[in-house]
Design a protein around this motif. Sequence first.
Motif, mmCIF file in Angstrom:
data_model
loop_
_atom_site.group_PDB
_atom_site.id
_atom_site.type_symbol
_atom_site.label_atom_id
_atom_site.label_comp_id
_atom_site.label_asym_id
_atom_site.label_seq_id
_atom_site.Cartn_x
_atom_site.Cartn_y
_atom_site.Cartn_z
ATOM 1 N N ASP A 107 -23.668 -73.554 9.727
ATOM 2 C CA ASP A 107 -23.151 -72.442 10.108
ATOM 3 C C ASP A 107 -22.952 -70.999 9.877
ATOM 4 O O ASP A 107 -22.039 -70.549 9.695
ATOM 5 N N GLY A 164 -23.179 -68.026 10.813
ATOM 6 C CA GLY A 164 -22.414 -67.626 11.618
ATOM 7 C C GLY A 164 -20.657 -67.563 10.929
ATOM 8 O O GLY A 164 -20.087 -66.026 11.627
ATOM 9 N N CYS A 165 -20.119 -68.266 10.865
ATOM 10 C CA CYS A 165 -19.073 -68.501 10.201
ATOM 11 C C CYS A 165 -18.088 -67.646 9.663
ATOM 12 O O CYS A 165 -16.809 -67.851 9.845
ATOM 13 N N SER A 221 -19.326 -64.743 9.328
ATOM 14 C CA SER A 221 -18.956 -62.976 10.315
ATOM 15 C C SER A 221 -18.516 -62.874 11.216
ATOM 16 O O SER A 221 -17.746 -62.286 11.397
ATOM 17 N N THR A 222 -18.332 -64.089 11.575
ATOM 18 C CA THR A 222 -17.150 -64.282 13.312
ATOM 19 C C THR A 222 -15.862 -65.525 12.500
ATOM 20 O O THR A 222 -16.051 -65.824 11.843
ATOM 21 N N CYS A 225 -13.925 -69.022 13.098
ATOM 22 C CA CYS A 225 -14.522 -70.120 13.510
ATOM 23 C C CYS A 225 -12.803 -70.983 13.248
ATOM 24 O O CYS A 225 -12.184 -70.299 12.352
#
Length: 79
Positions: A52, A54-55, A57-58, A60
């Motif tokens: 993932d 996206g982990c 930039s956000t 988690c």
Amino acid sequence: MIVKPILIGVALAALASLPLAVPMAAGVPVALAVGPVAITYDRDNALDLDFDIGCFSTECPVVELRYGASGQETLKIGL
């Protein structure tokens, strides 16, 4: 003398593996995610490795254990 520490180690390893082994034996999909990498076990697809991106930039969880099909998890445990 050396048998007792080995038995204690085996017992601790068995206890630690129960949250993964019991649902797998029952046929429930299980996913173990460490940061952005997730390993999913399902009887239909066997082992699946997911990444993932996206982990990064956000926020988690560091470690997460999920039970149930992807998107329909019945239980999530995260740290």
